[in-house]
Write a protein that holds these residues in place. Sequence first.
Motif, PDB file in Angstrom:
ATOM      1  N   ALA A  35       0.770  -1.110   0.068  1.00 51.66           N
ATOM      2  CA  ALA A  35      -0.067   0.129   0.197  1.00 51.66           C
ATOM      3  C   ALA A  35       1.056   1.098   0.039  1.00 51.66           C
ATOM      4  N   LEU A  36       0.880   2.040  -0.996  1.00 48.46           N
ATOM      5  CA  LEU A  36       1.671   3.139  -1.281  1.00 48.46           C
ATOM      6  C   LEU A  36       0.947   4.409  -0.804  1.00 48.46           C
ATOM      7  N   ILE A  37       1.706   5.373   0.038  1.00 46.49           N
ATOM      8  CA  ILE A  37       1.278   6.721   0.029  1.00 46.49           C
ATOM      9  C   ILE A  37       2.215   7.694  -0.172  1.00 46.49           C
ATOM     10  N   GLU A  38       2.316   8.704  -0.878  1.00 47.14           N
ATOM     11  CA  GLU A  38       3.338   9.553  -1.131  1.00 47.14           C
ATOM     12  C   GLU A  38       2.886  10.876  -0.875  1.00 47.14           C
ATOM     13  N   VAL A  39       4.240  11.712  -0.071  1.00 51.06           N
ATOM     14  CA  VAL A  39       3.694  12.935   0.556  1.00 51.06           C
ATOM     15  C   VAL A  39       4.363  13.930  -0.647  1.00 51.06           C
ATOM     16  N   GLY A  40       3.660  14.859  -1.092  1.00 49.69           N
ATOM     17  CA  GLY A  40       4.202  15.674  -2.307  1.00 49.69           C
ATOM     18  C   GLY A  40       4.238  14.967  -3.391  1.00 49.69           C
ATOM     19  N   ALA A  41       2.923  14.496  -3.891  1.00 47.69           N
ATOM     20  CA  ALA A  41       2.565  13.543  -4.909  1.00 47.69           C
ATOM     21  C   ALA A  41       2.495  14.268  -6.298  1.00 47.69           C
ATOM     22  N   SER A  42       2.457  15.710  -6.196  1.00 46.97           N
ATOM     23  CA  SER A  42       2.294  16.314  -7.465  1.00 46.97           C
ATOM     24  C   SER A  42       0.801  15.421  -8.167  1.00 46.97           C
ATOM     25  N   ALA A  43       1.276  15.178  -9.599  1.00 49.03           N
ATOM     26  CA  ALA A  43       0.189  14.617 -10.328  1.00 49.03           C
ATOM     27  C   ALA A  43      -0.055  13.037  -9.914  1.00 49.03           C
ATOM     28  N   ARG A  88      -3.156   2.765  -3.290  1.00 48.93           N
ATOM     29  CA  ARG A  88      -2.064   3.933  -3.428  1.00 48.93           C
ATOM     30  C   ARG A  88      -2.998   5.140  -3.112  1.00 48.93           C
ATOM     31  N   ALA A  89      -2.296   6.110  -2.628  1.00 49.06           N
ATOM     32  CA  ALA A  89      -2.915   7.621  -2.302  1.00 49.06           C
ATOM     33  C   ALA A  89      -1.757   8.437  -2.390  1.00 49.06           C
ATOM     34  N   GLY A  90      -2.154   9.924  -2.649  1.00 53.37           N
ATOM     35  CA  GLY A  90      -0.998  10.917  -2.934  1.00 53.37           C
ATOM     36  C   GLY A  90      -1.341  11.978  -1.850  1.00 53.37           C
ATOM     37  N   ILE A  91      -0.584  12.715  -1.240  1.00 53.54           N
ATOM     38  CA  ILE A  91      -1.013  13.914  -0.319  1.00 53.54           C
ATOM     39  C   ILE A  91      -0.362  15.142  -1.150  1.00 53.54           C
ATOM     40  N   ALA A 144      -6.769   4.826 -13.393  1.00 51.83           N
ATOM     41  CA  ALA A 144      -7.149   4.613 -12.007  1.00 51.83           C
ATOM     42  C   ALA A 144      -6.487   5.483 -11.180  1.00 51.83           C
ATOM     43  N   PRO A 145      -7.023   6.810 -11.079  1.00 47.09           N
ATOM     44  CA  PRO A 145      -6.362   7.760 -10.412  1.00 47.09           C
ATOM     45  C   PRO A 145      -6.175   7.612  -8.918  1.00 47.09           C
ATOM     46  N   PRO A 146      -5.052   8.043  -8.246  1.00 44.67           N
ATOM     47  CA  PRO A 146      -4.714   7.690  -6.851  1.00 44.67           C
ATOM     48  C   PRO A 146      -5.947   8.326  -6.045  1.00 44.67           C
ATOM     49  N   ARG A 147      -6.121   7.980  -4.664  1.00 46.61           N
ATOM     50  CA  ARG A 147      -7.016   8.805  -3.968  1.00 46.61           C
ATOM     51  C   ARG A 147      -6.060  10.070  -3.534  1.00 46.61           C
ATOM     52  N   PRO A 148      -6.883  11.316  -3.634  1.00 40.66           N
ATOM     53  CA  PRO A 148      -6.093  12.547  -3.182  1.00 40.66           C
ATOM     54  C   PRO A 148      -6.135  12.518  -1.779  1.00 40.66           C
TER      55      PRO A 148
END
Length: 221
Positions: free
Chosen positions: A115-123, A170-173, A216-220
């Motif tokens: 399960a991936l989460i990225e901080v500062g994910a941009s697009a 996956r989710a991006g912040i 399949a866009p990531p969760r914002p």
Amino acid sequence: MAETTTAERYRTFGEMEARGHSPSYERLCAGVAADPELLALADTLPAAKRQPNLLFGAVRFLGGPVHDFGAFRAWVLDHWTEVSTEMPARSTQTNEPGRCATLLPLLARLPQPLALIEVGASAGLCLYPDRYAYRFDDRPVLGPAGPVVLTCRTSGAVPVPQQVPSVVWRAGIDLNPPRRRRCRPVALAGGAGLAGAARSAGTAARRGADRARRTAPPRPG
């Protein structure tokens, strides 16, 4: 520590970032760094808005020339009102899927699935390491067939994986995440301008990565 001058900032960007990737941006950086009039104009902007790629991207976005420094200089001087309005209203984001190639050896060695989460994910282009193909050195291509093949040269004892990781969530912040409905024009217009006038390979990879993201866009966040 002394504050970096605008001239040093442009000189360094040209030598360290543009060289080998964008000859036109390298030329522009050298020209701006040696031009007191352009430097004085840039210094009227907030320090965070004087980035070389922001200036060059704004000029390209407004339809100005970026291949010849003389033409670029004349255009900027004639259109500084528009340029100085555009630059503060914009910000740079690093949408570089190629970073996944450097992260893949570590991700592949973690317990699966991920399960991936990225901080500062941009697009969010780096949230899809499982959807890109990779070529490490001269090894066969690894990963699913598709429009994106990320190349990576290794040195030392790099644990090159045998397969891509399995990602189930996956989710991006990000402080300013692009909305899905406008990601495509931002990526293809603004992103291409900021990337450099000659970085066609990187732009092609970003286009392919954006297509993978939009399926399949990531969760914002």
